[in-house]
Design a protein around this motif. Structure first.
Motif, PDB file in Angstrom:
ATOM      1  N   ASP A 250       0.994  -0.868   0.101  1.00 33.78           N
ATOM      2  CA  ASP A 250       0.179  -0.039   0.010  1.00 33.78           C
ATOM      3  C   ASP A 250       0.581   0.750  -0.098  1.00 33.78           C
ATOM      4  OD1 ASP A 250      -2.929  -1.089   2.218  1.00 33.78           O
ATOM      5  OD2 ASP A 250      -2.674  -1.688   0.106  1.00 33.78           O
ATOM      6  N   TYR A 251       2.156   0.873   0.481  1.00 30.87           N
ATOM      7  CA  TYR A 251       2.709   2.174   1.415  1.00 30.87           C
ATOM      8  C   TYR A 251       3.218   2.869  -0.339  1.00 30.87           C
ATOM      9  CZ  TYR A 251       6.215   5.574   2.146  1.00 30.87           C
ATOM     10  OH  TYR A 251       7.461   6.394   2.291  1.00 30.87           O
ATOM     11  N   LYS A 252       4.186   1.567  -1.145  1.00 32.59           N
ATOM     12  CA  LYS A 252       5.102   1.776  -2.486  1.00 32.59           C
ATOM     13  C   LYS A 252       3.567   2.133  -3.567  1.00 32.59           C
ATOM     14  CE  LYS A 252       8.920  -1.395  -1.692  1.00 32.59           C
ATOM     15  NZ  LYS A 252       9.624  -2.217  -1.356  1.00 32.59           N
ATOM     16  N   SER A 253       2.646   2.047  -3.620  1.00 39.85           N
ATOM     17  CA  SER A 253       1.812   2.305  -4.350  1.00 39.85           C
ATOM     18  C   SER A 253       1.022   3.831  -3.969  1.00 39.85           C
ATOM     19  CB  SER A 253       1.140   0.879  -4.518  1.00 39.85           C
ATOM     20  OG  SER A 253      -0.246   1.512  -3.486  1.00 39.85           O
ATOM     21  N   GLY A 254       1.914   4.414  -3.291  1.00 39.35           N
ATOM     22  CA  GLY A 254       1.522   5.809  -2.458  1.00 39.35           C
ATOM     23  C   GLY A 254       0.493   6.027  -1.575  1.00 39.35           C
ATOM     24  N   LYS A 255       0.258   4.808  -0.612  1.00 41.78           N
ATOM     25  CA  LYS A 255      -0.900   5.446  -0.103  1.00 41.78           C
ATOM     26  C   LYS A 255       0.165   5.200   1.700  1.00 41.78           C
ATOM     27  CE  LYS A 255      -4.548   3.123   2.624  1.00 41.78           C
ATOM     28  NZ  LYS A 255      -5.364   2.373   3.254  1.00 41.78           N
ATOM     29  N   GLU A 256       0.477   6.724   1.404  1.00 42.86           N
ATOM     30  CA  GLU A 256       1.762   7.559   2.559  1.00 42.86           C
ATOM     31  C   GLU A 256       0.960   7.043   3.903  1.00 42.86           C
ATOM     32  OE1 GLU A 256       4.348  10.006   0.270  1.00 42.86           O
ATOM     33  OE2 GLU A 256       3.656   9.207   2.443  1.00 42.86           O
TER      34      GLU A 256
END
Ligand code: ADP
Ligand code: MG
Ligand code: ZN
Length: 480
Positions: free
Chosen positions: A442-448
């Motif tokens: 999630d984080y890597k796909s932009g979900k800060e």
């Protein structure tokens, strides 16, 4: 080397010190007037007792006596369980009664000592209680630059010329509690005197019984100086061996009322040179009282003492003798704060700091207390005493305008703490990232926000508190 024809003389300074320390009690020594006189309108803190009016009865200030004994105890003195006040008679306008209430043969403290860094002990002869005198201001009326004009001094009624010389008396200081601390003549150079004075000032501040502010006259210093003459006898060109005499010189020069450590040093060095020059000429310095002149940068003669002063001391009839029990003294002792020397040794031992850091941290009690509180708080954040010491010293943290907890926070936020737990943190982060692949994705796909979940997972693994921002930075670094 050619052997000297004449025997070379060696002069060793012999120095004893008398120090007056003004206590910061609420009220004066023998009346209920406020002792907080500095900068106040002249003659507004007065009553019949401290004005010295006939018939007025003094009542001793119990707090001042307690503080005097605390000073004596902190200077390793024996305490006289039976003590009393005496009248010291002399005539001078700063003392309207014609005598000062002081102590003579039964001072509160005697036979103490202060140890210098070198290990040398300066013996303290006595610690006694007395009252301060009124303050005289000498000057010229009409002189715009004079202190008198600034104080609004006006010409006395009747004929007066513009340049008339006058002395004004302010009784606000009269009767303020004063402790006198007298050493044996154990100092042999100005540097030792300075170290002793700094230590004494530090002790009374730790005890919180005096501000010991030199500028305000809270501490007044009187060095007594003489020179011990010894002969360096040449032995056929071999090493000289000084012939030492154990007797004190037959004279001493007292330099009165110095109000700065720097001037004491200067006055002593000046006197040593002056007396040396006299002795070199084959003469003997005279016993006298001198003063330090800031303008001339030298000591100046004030009065010659042909015979000793005769103060005609006698017991103060208006104040009964004062008795203390051993138990009272040990209770007092147990209520005293930890003193600088003890704190210094404990800090070295407990926090494994170096001498330099320890010296700075214990110089003032407020900073030492601040440091200890920060160490307590820091423990939960893996902040070491050394890190706290460094921060306090390098950033010159003022304990009166900062909080121990915020200093700890600063250290944590600066990232210094990671080194301590670095390994553990790296390991836990690895574990958490491995077992939370979804959040990582999630984080890597932009979900800060996914990172906060990971931070939480890491923090749960720690039994002690760890700074969230440090954890976050570590995770970010690993995922970038
Ligand atoms: P006084 O009676 O003049 O006050 P004291 O003997 O009480 O003299 O000593 C006052 C101070 O002078 C003390 O601090 C003492 O150590 C110091 N003192 C005494 N003799 C000498 C000396 N020969 N040289 C330097 N200081 C001395
Ligand atoms: Mg004296
Ligand atoms: Zn008064």
């Amino acid at each position: 080397m050619a052997p000297a024809k004449t025997t070379a003389m060696k002069y060793t300074p012999v120095i004893g010190l008398e120090v007056h320390v003004e206590l910061k009690t609420m009220s004066k020594m023998f009346c209920r007037c406020s002792a907080d006189y500095f900068g106040k309108e002249p003659n507004t803190h007065t009553c019949p007792v401290c004005l010295g009016l006939p018939g007025a009865l003094p009542v001793a200030n119990a707090k001042a006596i307690e503080w005097c004994i605390m000073i004596a105890l902190s200077l390793n003195c024996e305490i006289n369980l039976l003590s009393k006040f005496d009248r010291k008679n002399y005539f001078y306008p700063d003392l309207a009664k014609g005598y000062q209430i002081s102590q003579y043969d039964l001072p509160f403290g005697k036979n103490g000592s202060i140890e210098l860094k070198s290990g040398k002990k300066i013996r303290i002869r006595r610690v006694h209680m007395e009252e301060d005198t009124a303050k005289l201001t000498h000057g010229q009326l009409g002189d715009q630059n004079s202190e008198l004009s600034a104080k609004g001094g006006s010409a006395p009624s009747g004929k007066s010329q513009n340049n008339e010389k006058v002395s004004l008396i302010d009784f606000n200081r009269s009767g303020v509690p004063l402790v006198e601390i007298v050493t044996e003549p154990d100092f042999s150079e100005a540097g030792e005197v300075k170290e002793y004075l700094q230590k004494l000032q530090q002790i009374v501040r730790y005890l919180d019984v005096s501000n010991a502010d030199m500028e305000k006259g809270d501490m007044r210093l009187e060095p007594n100086i003489s020179l011990q003459v010894t002969r360096n006898t040449p032995h056929e060109g071999k090493n000289v061996s000084p012939v030492t005499s154990h007797e004190l010189p037959s004279y001493k020069v007292e330099v009165k009322n110095i109000n700065s450590f720097r001037f004491v040093e200067k006055a002593i060095n000046f006197e040593v040179k002056r007396q040396e020059d006299i002795l070199e000429k084959g003469q003997s310095p005279v016993q006298e009282t001198r003063g330090w002149s800031e303008i001339k940068n030298q000591t100046v003669s004030q009065r010659l003492k042909e015979e000793a002063n005769d103060y005609r001391y006698f017991p103060e009839p208006d104040i009964p003798p004062i008795r203390h029990t051993k138990e009272q003294i040990s209770t007092l002792l147990s209520r005293m704060p930890e003193l600088p020397d003890a704190k210094y040794s404990r800090f070295l031992r407990e926090f494994s700091l170096n001498d330099y850091d320890t010296e700075i941290l214990t110089r003032e009690k407020s900073l030492a207390d601040f440091f200890e509180e920060a160490v307590r708080v820091g423990k939960d954040h893996s902040v070491t005493p050394k890190q706290i010491a460094n921060t306090l010293i390098n950033k010159k943290v003022d304990p009166s305008s900062s909080e121990p907890a915020s200093i700890v926070k600063q250290i944590v936020q600066s990232g210094q703490v990671t080194s301590i737990k670095e390994e553990e943190l790296e390991k836990i982060v690895t574990d958490v990232l491995e077992s939370n692949q979804k959040a990582v994705g999630d984080y890597k796909s932009g979900k800060e926000t996914a990172i906060m979940f990971l931070v939480g997972q890491v923090m749960r693994q720690f039994t002690t508190k760890i700074d969230a921002s440090v954890v976050k930075e570590t995770i970010k670094r690993r995922l970038s």
